[in-house]
Scaffold this motif. Structure first.
Motif, short mmCIF file in Angstrom:
data_model
loop_
_atom_site.label_atom_id
_atom_site.label_comp_id
_atom_site.label_asym_id
_atom_site.label_seq_id
_atom_site.Cartn_x
_atom_site.Cartn_y
_atom_site.Cartn_z
N GLU A 41 0.83 -1.20 0.00
CA GLU A 41 0.00 0.00 0.00
C GLU A 41 0.87 1.25 0.00
O GLU A 41 0.61 2.21 -0.71
CB GLU A 41 -0.93 0.00 1.21
N GLN A 42 1.94 1.21 0.84
CA GLN A 42 2.83 2.36 0.89
C GLN A 42 3.47 2.61 -0.47
O GLN A 42 3.60 3.73 -0.93
CB GLN A 42 3.94 2.13 1.92
N GLY A 59 -6.03 -4.18 -5.32
CA GLY A 59 -7.43 -3.79 -5.33
C GLY A 59 -7.94 -3.50 -6.73
O GLY A 59 -7.18 -3.45 -7.69
N GLU A 60 -9.26 -3.34 -6.83
CA GLU A 60 -9.87 -3.07 -8.12
C GLU A 60 -9.82 -1.59 -8.45
O GLU A 60 -9.84 -0.75 -7.55
CB GLU A 60 -11.32 -3.56 -8.12
N THR A 61 -9.75 -1.28 -9.71
CA THR A 61 -9.73 0.11 -10.12
C THR A 61 -10.47 0.25 -11.45
O THR A 61 -10.50 -0.69 -12.24
CB THR A 61 -8.29 0.63 -10.26
N LYS A 73 -15.50 2.03 -20.09
CA LYS A 73 -15.03 1.93 -18.71
C LYS A 73 -15.18 0.49 -18.22
O LYS A 73 -16.16 -0.17 -18.53
CB LYS A 73 -15.84 2.87 -17.80
N VAL A 74 -14.19 0.05 -17.46
CA VAL A 74 -14.25 -1.31 -16.91
C VAL A 74 -13.47 -1.33 -15.60
O VAL A 74 -12.46 -0.63 -15.46
CB VAL A 74 -13.68 -2.34 -17.92
N THR A 75 -13.97 -2.10 -14.66
CA THR A 75 -13.28 -2.24 -13.37
C THR A 75 -12.47 -3.53 -13.39
O THR A 75 -13.00 -4.60 -13.68
CB THR A 75 -14.30 -2.28 -12.21
#
Ligand code: FES
Ligand code: FES
Length: 214
Positions: A41-42, A59-61, A73-75
């Motif tokens: 994360e850092q 994670g998802e974006t 657009k797509v996650t």
């Protein structure tokens, strides 16, 4: 307890000191995992802060992909391949998942004018690029040529073959016999319809030249 019983009884695993125990190992690896995810994360935050806009490590974006001239657009997760994004998240299913490891070409799409294996490209790496799939080809002559020359049997390789053929003809409208072989060399047909495929590509090239032989 006899001496014999004492000798056979397993010694308890050491919990501390120089010894190594399974419980100790699990505790250590859990802590290491926690440190690792925190580090990730850092690192992601650092990447964002260092001007790494758009870099996501976990994670998802939501991203935007240019598919057949349309922004979509797509996650996705960072690990999601372009093929999985197309097929599983965007319902663009022309590209097929066969080997899923970059050897058969069934997943071929055209990215910035070059044939690419959708199964070996990350969706996040396809941002900002022009992605063409077979759904965007309309009535391209190469499709009819495959039908006319029996360039398929089961058909599973066919969308990838058609994509590779179009990419070849886009960059070389007059391919020689050898150039057709080379241009289609990244695509495999387990049904062995190579003779029909080669004829189809040559025929489509002729059609695109207005019926002229050369
Ligand atoms: S599914 Fe991508 S190369 Fe085979
Ligand atoms: S037509 Fe069956 S794999 Fe090519």
């Amino acid at each position: 307890m006899s001496k014999k019983d004492t000798e056979l009884k397993p010694k308890p695993a050491p919990e501390s000191g120089k010894g190594f125990s399974r419980r100790g190992f699990l505790g250590t690896s859990t802590a290491a995992g926690a440190v690792g995810s925190g580090l990730m994360e850092q690192t992601a935050e650092a990447a964002q802060g260092a001007g790494g806009k758009g870099i996501t490590l976990a994670g998802e974006t939501e991203i935007t992909l240019n598919i057949n001239g349309q922004p979509r657009k797509v996650t996705v997760e960072p690990r999601t391949t372009l093929l999985d994004a197309l097929r599983d998240r965007m319902e663009v299913t022309g590209a097929k998942r066969v080997c899923d490891r970059g050897t058969c070409g069934a997943c071929s799409v055209i990215v910035n004018g070059k044939v690419s294996y959708g199964c070996t490209m990350l969706a996040i790496d396809a941002q900002g690029k022009r992605i063409q799939t077979i759904e965007g080809f309309g009535n391209h002559p190469v499709i009819n040529a495959f039908v006319q020359h029996d360039g398929l049997q089961c058909g599973y390789c066919t969308p990838g073959m058609v994509v590779a053929a179009k990419a070849l003809l886009d960059r070389n409208p007059r391919p020689s016999s050898q150039e057709i072989l080379e241009g289609m060399g990244g695509n495999l047909c387990r049904c062995g319809t190579y003779v029909g495929i080669k004829q189809a590509v040559a025929e489509a090239a002729k059609e695109l030249r207005g019926g002229r032989n050369a």
